[in-house]
Each structure stands twice: as C-alpha cells, then as structure tokens.
Design an enzyme around this catalytic site. Structure first.
Site, PDB file in Angstrom:
ATOM      1  N   ASP A 107      91.812  16.030  49.796  1.00 10.92           N
ATOM      2  CA  ASP A 107      92.741  15.660  48.716  1.00 10.92           C
ATOM      3  C   ASP A 107      93.988  15.012  49.313  1.00 10.92           C
ATOM      4  O   ASP A 107      94.692  15.630  50.114  1.00 10.92           O
ATOM      5  CB  ASP A 107      93.119  16.953  47.950  1.00 10.92           C
ATOM      6  CG  ASP A 107      94.274  16.732  46.977  1.00 10.92           C
ATOM      7  OD1 ASP A 107      94.961  17.721  46.654  1.00 10.92           O
ATOM      8  OD2 ASP A 107      94.500  15.557  46.577  1.00 10.92           O
ATOM      9  N   ASP A 115      89.611  13.267  46.718  1.00  4.80           N
ATOM     10  CA  ASP A 115      89.668  11.931  46.102  1.00  4.80           C
ATOM     11  C   ASP A 115      89.094  10.860  47.042  1.00  4.80           C
ATOM     12  O   ASP A 115      88.810  11.128  48.208  1.00  4.80           O
ATOM     13  CB  ASP A 115      91.112  11.590  45.707  1.00  4.80           C
ATOM     14  CG  ASP A 115      92.101  11.948  46.810  1.00  4.80           C
ATOM     15  OD1 ASP A 115      93.095  12.641  46.524  1.00  4.80           O
ATOM     16  OD2 ASP A 115      91.835  11.579  47.980  1.00  4.80           O
ATOM     17  N   ASP A 184      75.002   8.913  43.415  1.00  4.72           N
ATOM     18  CA  ASP A 184      74.200   9.823  42.603  1.00  4.72           C
ATOM     19  C   ASP A 184      73.854   9.109  41.295  1.00  4.72           C
ATOM     20  O   ASP A 184      74.758   8.570  40.638  1.00  4.72           O
ATOM     21  CB  ASP A 184      75.017  11.085  42.285  1.00  4.72           C
ATOM     22  CG  ASP A 184      74.212  12.352  42.549  1.00  4.72           C
ATOM     23  OD1 ASP A 184      74.705  13.254  43.233  1.00  4.72           O
ATOM     24  OD2 ASP A 184      73.054  12.399  42.073  1.00  4.72           O
ATOM     25  N   ASP A 285      69.030  12.194  40.283  1.00  6.69           N
ATOM     26  CA  ASP A 285      69.199  13.575  39.820  1.00  6.69           C
ATOM     27  C   ASP A 285      68.036  14.006  38.916  1.00  6.69           C
ATOM     28  O   ASP A 285      67.750  13.331  37.926  1.00  6.69           O
ATOM     29  CB  ASP A 285      70.515  13.644  39.034  1.00  6.69           C
ATOM     30  CG  ASP A 285      70.915  15.053  38.667  1.00  6.69           C
ATOM     31  OD1 ASP A 285      71.131  15.840  39.604  1.00  6.69           O
ATOM     32  OD2 ASP A 285      70.986  15.356  37.468  1.00  6.69           O
ATOM     33  N   GLU A 343      65.495  13.690  43.435  1.00  2.00           N
ATOM     34  CA  GLU A 343      65.537  15.153  43.395  1.00  2.00           C
ATOM     35  C   GLU A 343      64.448  15.594  42.440  1.00  2.00           C
ATOM     36  O   GLU A 343      64.466  15.197  41.269  1.00  2.00           O
ATOM     37  CB  GLU A 343      66.902  15.657  42.912  1.00  2.00           C
ATOM     38  CG  GLU A 343      66.987  17.163  42.995  1.00  2.00           C
ATOM     39  CD  GLU A 343      68.012  17.791  42.079  1.00  2.00           C
ATOM     40  OE1 GLU A 343      68.286  17.221  41.014  1.00  2.00           O
ATOM     41  OE2 GLU A 343      68.545  18.850  42.434  1.00  2.00           O
ATOM     42  N   HIS A 413      75.047  20.806  47.266  1.00  2.00           N
ATOM     43  CA  HIS A 413      76.119  21.337  46.413  1.00  2.00           C
ATOM     44  C   HIS A 413      75.611  22.360  45.408  1.00  2.00           C
ATOM     45  O   HIS A 413      76.395  22.922  44.638  1.00  2.00           O
ATOM     46  CB  HIS A 413      76.769  20.163  45.672  1.00  2.00           C
ATOM     47  CG  HIS A 413      75.812  19.483  44.776  1.00  2.00           C
ATOM     48  ND1 HIS A 413      74.748  18.723  45.239  1.00  2.00           N
ATOM     49  CD2 HIS A 413      75.693  19.490  43.433  1.00  2.00           C
ATOM     50  CE1 HIS A 413      74.043  18.286  44.228  1.00  2.00           C
ATOM     51  NE2 HIS A 413      74.575  18.723  43.106  1.00  2.00           N
ATOM     52  N   ASP A 414      74.281  22.578  45.383  1.00  3.39           N
ATOM     53  CA  ASP A 414      73.704  23.524  44.415  1.00  3.39           C
ATOM     54  C   ASP A 414      73.240  24.816  45.059  1.00  3.39           C
ATOM     55  O   ASP A 414      72.828  25.740  44.349  1.00  3.39           O
ATOM     56  CB  ASP A 414      72.456  22.910  43.752  1.00  3.39           C
ATOM     57  CG  ASP A 414      72.789  21.791  42.816  1.00  3.39           C
ATOM     58  OD1 ASP A 414      71.935  20.899  42.650  1.00  3.39           O
ATOM     59  OD2 ASP A 414      73.905  21.794  42.258  1.00  3.39           O
TER      60      ASP A 414
HETATM   61  O1  ISL Z   1      69.475  23.936  42.922  1.00  2.00           O
HETATM   62  C1  ISL Z   1      68.406  23.820  42.434  1.00  2.00           C
HETATM   63  C2  ISL Z   1      67.181  23.989  43.271  1.00  2.00           C
HETATM   64  O2  ISL Z   1      67.523  24.594  44.492  1.00  2.00           O
HETATM   65  C3  ISL Z   1      68.235  23.598  40.959  1.00  2.00           C
HETATM   66  O3  ISL Z   1      68.463  24.780  40.295  1.00  2.00           O
HETATM   67  C4  ISL Z   1      69.215  22.506  40.486  1.00  2.00           C
HETATM   68  O4  ISL Z   1      70.112  22.947  39.540  1.00  2.00           O
HETATM   69  C5  ISL Z   1      68.358  21.440  39.875  1.00  2.00           C
HETATM   70  O5  ISL Z   1      67.646  20.939  40.949  1.00  2.00           O
HETATM   71  C6  ISL Z   1      69.150  20.338  39.204  1.00  2.00           C
HETATM   72  O6  ISL Z   1      70.239  19.950  39.997  1.00  2.00           O
HETATM   73  C7  ISL Z   1      70.806  18.677  39.665  1.00  2.00           C
HETATM   74  O7  ISL Z   1      70.945  18.503  38.250  1.00  2.00           O
HETATM   75  C8  ISL Z   1      71.857  19.350  37.547  1.00  2.00           C
HETATM   76  C9  ISL Z   1      73.200  19.536  38.263  1.00  2.00           C
HETATM   77  O8  ISL Z   1      73.866  20.660  37.705  1.00  2.00           O
HETATM   78  C10 ISL Z   1      73.016  19.753  39.751  1.00  2.00           C
HETATM   79  O9  ISL Z   1      74.277  19.845  40.405  1.00  2.00           O
HETATM   80  C11 ISL Z   1      72.187  18.605  40.302  1.00  2.00           C
HETATM   81  O10 ISL Z   1      72.042  18.699  41.722  1.00  2.00           O
HETATM   82  C12 ISL Z   1      72.070  18.715  36.199  1.00  2.00           C
HETATM   83  O11 ISL Z   1      72.498  17.381  36.388  1.00  2.00           O
END
Ligand code: ISL
Length: 637
Positions: A107, A115, A184, A285, A343, A413-414
């Site tokens: 930031d 940012d 993304d 995504d 993904e 990030h998930d």
């Molecule tokens: O993390 C996961 C598998 O390890 C899933 O639960 C994940 O949430 C799923 O793959 C979808 O993720 C993507 O789409 C979502 C968003 O919240 C996530 O950050 C993104 O990576 C909806 O857009």
C-alpha cells in the site's frame, strides 16, 4: 479409453472406468471417500453394474444418482485428444509465475489497501526472485462483496487500487523488465451491480437473457435445491419481476447464461479490449462452471453430502463447456496468442486433458485442487495435511498426456498457507525446512510453477482472535450459518479458523515495522503478528533463508530444460514415506530425493544409480539418515 457407448443402469464399473470421464468420476468419489483405488482394480468389483451398486448400498446410491452419472458420461461421447509424443515448447511452460493478491501486496497511499503503485514499486523484488510472469488477481471496479470476484465494470479499475493509466504504466514496466502479466477473467458471473444485471432487472432485451433465471411463482420455493458455495440457497428472488436468479457464490454474484449468444459476444469484446492493451493472457475463474445442465435439475442428495454442495454435478463439467471454450479461444485468445490457465474445481486428470491438450484448442493450463486436500477431507476441515497422500496425487497428475500441460502450486488466495496445513498454525521449528521441501517439489516437477505471494518467505496462517477480524464472505457466511444452526461462538470460530481463505490474504510481510511494512495506515485485514519473525527484510541477506532458497531453485530450473521438459520417473516407490524421482531429458538426468516426514529415515540405497553431484539441499552437510523434510537435488553423472 472409448467414449462411444451409451451408459445406463446396467453398465459395469469396468465400462465406466474405461470412459475417461467415468474414470475421473470414480477417482473423485474414491478421493472424497478416502477409499484406495485398489478397490476398483478388483475384477469382481469391475463386473458389478450400477444396479448392483444400488442394491449393495441399500438404495443409498439411488436411480437419480445413477442417471446423473450416466448423463455425464453420455454427454461426453466423442470428446477425445489426438495423442502426440512431442512436448512443444512455449514461454508459459518455461515461466515462473507469481500470483499477486493486490489488496494485500503493498500500500503506497496509506489507505490500508494494496495498490497498483505498490506493485510497480515491488517489481524489482519479483525480478530478483527470478519471477518471469505475474498473475494479477482482480483489480476491476467491484462492490468487493467477494473481494473483486464480483465485477461491476470489466473496463474500470477499482479506484482505491488506482487508475487505468497506472495499470498501463504497470503493464509497460512489467514488459520493460522482460516479464509478462496475466489477469483474472471472471465470466461465470458478474456483480448484481453490473450494468448488464441492472438492465436485466428492468426487463431490457437482450440482457434479460444474460443471467440464469427462472419464473418465480410468488417466490415461495427456489427452482431447485442447488446451494451456494458461500452458505445457503443458490437463488435470489426478485419480487418486481417475480423471478429467481442463480448465484453459485455470493448473493451479489449473479451467474451468467452462456447459452445467450449476445452475452458471449459481449464477453469476447471485453476480453479482446484487454488483450489489445497488451496483456499476455488470463487466469479463468471457475471456468468449468459456465455450462449448466438443461432444465437446472435438482442436485442429488447423496452427491451433495459427499462434496458439501448441492447441484455441483449439474455444472462442474457441463454439456457445452468444450464448445464455449473453443469459441472463446477462437474469437479472442488465439487472435492475440494469449496464454490461458483455467481454474477447474472438481475436474480430474482426463477431463483436464480434454480441456488443455494442444489438439483440443481450448485452454493451455489448468488449476485443479485434488492435491490441496488429503483424501476424505475438504478445505474447511480441521486436520493435519497428509504429505504421503500428496505424493500419490502428484504422481497421478504428472502422468498427464504429452501435449497437456499442468500447473504446480500449493497456495493461492483461496487456500490456507501450506506450512500451516502440515504443521498447524504458529512458528513451528520445522517451518522453513518444510517450506524449502515444498519449494523443491514445486520447482522440480513437470508443469508451470505458480508461487503465491508470501509463499517464498514461508508465511503462515493467522490466529485471528475473533470473527470481527475476518473479511472473507465465505467465512462470515459460514460463521452466521453455524450460529444460526445452534453452534456456540467458540465452536463456530474454530470451524471458520480451520479453513478460512483469509489466512492467505493477510498483508504481505515486507519487514518488521508496523503491519509488516505493508501499509502506514490500518490494513483492511489484520497483519499476522508473525511479520516480526518472517519477512523479506530479515531473509533477503540471509543466505540460508527460504527466500534465497527459492532464488537458487528458480535459477536452477531456468538454466536446465530437463527440469522443465524432462520426463518424470518416480523411483524408490517401495519407500512410502519418501518422494524420489528422476527428471530426464536426453543426456541430462536429475535425481530428487525427499523425506516426507518429520522423522529421520534411512536413505534409499539407490543401487546402480552411479555417480551423482549434490546441487541443492535444504540441509547442510552430509548425514547417513535423511533428516526431517530433507529435500535434495542431484545431477546424475
Ligand atoms: O478454493 C477452492 C478450491 O480449493 C474453491 O473452494 C474456490 O472457492 C473455487 O475454486 C472458486 O474460486 C474462485 O471463484 C470464486 C472466488 O470467491 C474465488 O476467490 C476464486 O478463486 C468466485 O468467483
């Protein structure tokens, strides 16, 4: 494996195993049930029909389950790859990707949010690490209900992140430094504040057809039993129109109807607008969710119990998925020679080959998640991750056909920080030995490495003290639903802590000043106090640090094609707690030897291996045992 025959309740397990999608489905079911695949290798089991399974399971596996499986198999008829014995070369197969979650990276204006200027400032850090390509998580204008995965305007930058001019400056600087940048692409859904949805709500054609909706009949009962990934029903009811709208994710993320030609054209126009700016590609995504089953039938309750979400079998690998991806690539990516990584939660090896094999002209790479959970576990379960089970899953995915390319990642990030998944939260004494071991796997297997921000310094989960510190909608909704279901605040917090995506999203730890040097303001999400122990500043000049270990590994991989394109040959398979393999390309042969346990274990004899030269190890000096998580790379001579 054949795809021609049609499946029904009299089809045998053997016939299903011989179908690539059937093989994947059985593989998923066994993973979820934590049942060894050896069960279905049994010739008696293979003779069983689906009807037999129904009887043997006392109808737990019911007709609906059987019909769902048969539909999935029959709709895939005719999908094949054209095998090749040549692995073509490409920049993205040789790249070292780094995922930036912009909100938490750096930031520069003290508003507590990362940012674009912050990313520009830190590009030299990435270049010194050896990164050659960046995946930038969403920076688009958004209400931030799902931290930017709910897009309100595809062609506008979320203003606290910066301006479009600053994005153009970032892209120019990335290219000037010889790196590449992918964005993304979120086109399974938009925000409910997107102009398209606003117009749909006003009954404007063709926008009324842009989203997945059903007539409301007064809004009493949703059109089907599909659930959202973020708790609750997957449907919103709009009273004014007396219509239901599907949202697989948050209530503000409305699923798009890819069957609308007009929608697809608008998506292609937007994608090409970004490609014309010079970006190098996209991460797509949940792209495997874009084709929903005709009629949106109810989800099977048995499958729902197994996977935790109801209805997923009707959209995780839909009937038009390949058609849409081929058209999308033809109209956009191919025109700009852009790279794509999709993904695809829930897809197996065979489905992935059909999505990325070069003969298919759909995607280039995929993110699958089989390896991120131990068999029988889900991301939200509280358990110690099993590295030995990880080995078997990685070996399975290393077996992808030539011409089909994978990715190599442990974090994003998930998902929680990998070190914490194995060792638990906190500063474990083996934290950095394990971090280095994981880095050796990630940078010596076949596929493109994707390093998530902070992974290179060994960032770990955060012990959030209360639910008030969480920001992720998935965690907040889960907590609310647990409390609503009667759980105590302590138990609900414990469950959220187990798998919250916020563990991965705490501010990047640059140094030991306030907030880890991430911001001079109050960070949008609390900084992990761990920044006093683990940060770039105290690793940068320490030759034995994880950061410098990553630098050495990345340099080794970049200099040696055998570690990129070489054949993967596992060895010492009889040693279940070791992960040993060769990477071979022409005369170059590397041997990687890894102890997957916290214990000292005997070294393998490696009879007949001949001379070898140690190139990199996470331990100094020699030992007659393999030390905890010891990982070494040898050049065979
Ligand atoms: O993390 C996961 C598998 O390890 C899933 O639960 C994940 O949430 C799923 O793959 C979808 O993720 C993507 O789409 C979502 C968003 O919240 C996530 O950050 C993104 O990576 C909806 O857009």
């Amino acid at each position: 494996m054949t795809m021609k025959q049609s499946f029904n309740k009299n089809s045998t397990i053997k016939q299903i195993l011989n179908h690539p999608i059937g093989n994947d489905i059985i593989d998923r079911l066994l993973l979820k049930l934590n049942v060894n695949k050896i069960l279905v290798d049994n010739i008696l089991v293979q003779q069983l029909t689906l009807t037999h399974l129904k009887l043997l399971s006392f109808h737990y596996i019911n007709d609906d389950f059987i019909n769902t499986i048969c539909d999935l198999l029959n709709q895939s008829a005719g999908e094949t790859i054209i095998p090749t014995n040549v692995e073509s070369r490409a920049w993205w197969k040789e790249a070292i990707f780094y995922q930036i979650y912009p909100r938490s990276f750096f930031d520069t204006d003290g508003d507590g949010l990362g940012d674009l200027s912050g990313i520009i400032k830190k590009l030299p850090y990435l270049q010194q690490l050896g990164v050659t390509a960046i995946w930038l998580s969403p920076i688009y204008d958004s209400p931030m209900d799902d931290m930017g995965y709910d897009i309100r305007d595809y062609k506008k930058i979320f203003s606290p992140f910066g301006t479009m001019e600053q994005f153009d400056q970032l892209l120019d600087e990335v290219h000037r430094l010889g790196m590449r940048l992918i964005m993304d692409l979120i086109v399974n859904h938009t925000s409910d504040e997107h102009d398209w949805f606003t117009r749909a709500l006003h009954g404007e054609v063709p926008y009324t057809d842009f989203y997945i909706s059903k007539p409301g009949d007064g809004g009493k009962i949703p059109p089907n039993n599909w659930t959202s990934f973020f708790s609750g029903s997957g449907w919103n009811y709009d009273e004014k129109q007396d219509k239901w709208y599907l949202h697989l994710f948050s209530k503000k993320q409305m699923d798009l109807n890819w069957e609308s030609e007009a929608l697809r054209q608008q998506i292609y126009e937007m994608v090409n607008w970004w490609l014309a700016k010079g970006i190098d590609g996209f991460r797509l995504d949940v792209i495997n969710y874009i084709s929903k089953q005709a009629g949106l039938p109810n989800g099977n309750e048995v499958i729902a119990k197994l996977v935790g979400y109801c209805g997923i079998e009707h959209y995780f690998y839909g009937r038009y998925l390949h058609n849409y991806l081929r058209e999308l690539r033809l109209k956009t990516f191919e025109v700009y020679n852009a790279v794509t990584v999709g993904e695809i939660p829930g897809c197996g090896v065979n489905m992935s080959e059909l999505l990325v094999h070069e003969s298919r002209k759909e995607l280039d790479m995929i993110f699958s998640f089989d390896h991120l959970e131990s068999p029988g576990k889900s991301r939200l379960d509280d358990y110690a991750f099993d590295l030995i089970a990880l080995k078997d899953i990685l070996i399975k995915w290393q077996g992808m056909e030539k011409g089909a390319w994978n990715t190599l990642f442990f974090e994003n990030h998930d998902n929680q920080r990998m070190i914490s998944k194995v060792l638990g939260n906190g500063n474990h004494p083996l934290r950095f030995a394990l971090g280095k071991m994981l880095a050796v796997i990630q940078l010596t297997l076949k596929g493109t490495p994707f390093i998530f921000q902070g992974e290179e310094i060994g960032m770990i989960n955060c012990d959030f003290p209360s639910i008030d510190e969480f920001r992720d909608i998935e965690s907040l909704n889960l907590y609310a639903s647990l409390i609503q279901g009667g759980a105590s605040k302590e138990d609900a917090l414990k469950e959220v802590l187990a798998g919250s995506r916020d563990h991965a999203r705490t501010p990047f730890q640059w140094d030991s000043t306030a907030n880890g040097g991430f911001s001079t303001g109050t960070p949008w999400l609390m900084a992990n106090p761990d920044y006093n122990i683990c940060n770039v500043a105290n690793q940068q000049n320490d030759p034995s640090s994880l950061l410098n270990f990553y630098k050495k590994l990345i340099a080794l991989r970049k200099e040696n094609d055998a570690l990129i394109y070489g054949e993967f040959n596992p060895t010492n398979g009889h040693r279940y707690n070791l992960f040993c393999y060769y990477r071979i390309l022409e005369s170059k042969k590397y041997y990687i030897e890894i102890n997957l346990t916290q214990k000292n274990v005997l070294k393998p004899l490696n009879l007949g291996m001949g001379q070898r030269k140690l190139l990199i190890s996470n331990y100094d000096g020699d030992s007659f045992m393999l030390r905890p998580y010891e990982a070494s790379i040898f050049l065979c001579q």
